[in-house]
Design a protein around this motif. Structure first.
Motif, PDB file in Angstrom:
ATOM      1  N   MET A   5      -2.994  11.474  -3.500  1.00  0.00           N
ATOM      2  CA  MET A   5      -2.089  11.079  -2.427  1.00  0.00           C
ATOM      3  C   MET A   5      -1.620   9.644  -2.673  1.00  0.00           C
ATOM      4  O   MET A   5      -2.426   8.779  -2.975  1.00  0.00           O
ATOM      5  CB  MET A   5      -2.824  11.164  -1.082  1.00  0.00           C
ATOM      6  CG  MET A   5      -1.963  10.890   0.116  1.00  0.00           C
ATOM      7  SD  MET A   5      -2.886  11.007   1.666  1.00  0.00           S
ATOM      8  CE  MET A   5      -2.703  12.726   2.038  1.00  0.00           C
ATOM      9  N   LYS A   7       0.197   5.950  -1.541  1.00  0.00           N
ATOM     10  CA  LYS A   7       0.041   5.100  -0.360  1.00  0.00           C
ATOM     11  C   LYS A   7       1.039   5.502   0.721  1.00  0.00           C
ATOM     12  O   LYS A   7       0.690   5.547   1.905  1.00  0.00           O
ATOM     13  CB  LYS A   7       0.215   3.620  -0.723  1.00  0.00           C
ATOM     14  CG  LYS A   7       0.004   2.709   0.469  1.00  0.00           C
ATOM     15  CD  LYS A   7       0.129   1.256   0.118  1.00  0.00           C
ATOM     16  CE  LYS A   7      -0.053   0.399   1.369  1.00  0.00           C
ATOM     17  NZ  LYS A   7       0.112  -1.017   1.117  1.00  0.00           N
ATOM     18  N   GLN A   9       2.334   8.445   1.306  1.00  0.00           N
ATOM     19  CA  GLN A   9       1.863   9.687   1.918  1.00  0.00           C
ATOM     20  C   GLN A   9       0.668   9.429   2.827  1.00  0.00           C
ATOM     21  O   GLN A   9       0.564  10.012   3.913  1.00  0.00           O
ATOM     22  CB  GLN A   9       1.488  10.706   0.842  1.00  0.00           C
ATOM     23  CG  GLN A   9       2.663  11.210   0.041  1.00  0.00           C
ATOM     24  CD  GLN A   9       2.230  11.995  -1.187  1.00  0.00           C
ATOM     25  OE1 GLN A   9       1.182  11.733  -1.771  1.00  0.00           O
ATOM     26  NE2 GLN A   9       3.060  12.957  -1.592  1.00  0.00           N
ATOM     27  N   LEU A  10      -0.242   8.542   2.388  1.00  0.00           N
ATOM     28  CA  LEU A  10      -1.405   8.202   3.199  1.00  0.00           C
ATOM     29  C   LEU A  10      -0.995   7.510   4.487  1.00  0.00           C
ATOM     30  O   LEU A  10      -1.496   7.837   5.571  1.00  0.00           O
ATOM     31  CB  LEU A  10      -2.367   7.311   2.407  1.00  0.00           C
ATOM     32  CG  LEU A  10      -3.645   6.874   3.125  1.00  0.00           C
ATOM     33  CD1 LEU A  10      -4.473   8.078   3.563  1.00  0.00           C
ATOM     34  CD2 LEU A  10      -4.465   5.961   2.232  1.00  0.00           C
TER      35      LEU A  10
END
Length: 95
Positions: A5, A7, A9-10
Motif C-alpha cells: 500500500m 502512502k 492509499q494509506l
C-alpha cells in the motif's frame, strides 16, 4: 503477492476509517511517524497497539566478510531498528 500500500492509499484508508478528511489523516500519520522516529532514535521503544513494538538495539563491533573479495574487515558498532510483531496481528494474519 500484492503490491504494498502506498502512502496515498494509506492516508485515504485512514481518513475513511476516522471519518475525517485526507489532510487530517495525513497529518496524523506524519505525526505518528515523527514521534516513533524521535523516540526510537533516542534509544527508547514504542508500542503500536495491535501492530507491534518498535525498538532500537545496539550492535557491537564485529568482523564481516566482503563477499566479492573474501576480505575480512571490522565493522564499527552501530544501532539497528527492530520491529516485534504483536500477537494480535499474527492471529489476524493467520486466521
Amino acid at each position: 503477492m500484492s503490491k504494498p500500500m502506498t502512502k496515498t492509499q494509506l492516508v485515504a484508508a485512514v481518513a475513511e476509517a476516522m471519518g475525517a478528511d485526507k489532510k487530517t489523516a495525513g497529518s496524523a500519520l506524519d505525526a505518528i511517524a515523527s514521534v516513533v522516529a524521535r523516540e526510537v532514535a533516542a534509544g527508547g521503544a514504542v508500542t503500536l497497539p495491535g501492530l507491534g513494538k518498535v525498538a532500537c538495539k545496539a550492535r557491537p563491533e564485529r568482523q564481516v566478510r566482503n563477499p566479492a573479495t573474501g576480505e575480512t574487515m571490522t565493522k564499527a558498532a552501530d544501532k539497528q531498528v527492530k520491529f516485534a510483531i504483536a500477537k494480535a496481528l499474527k492471529d489476524v494474519v493467520n486466521g
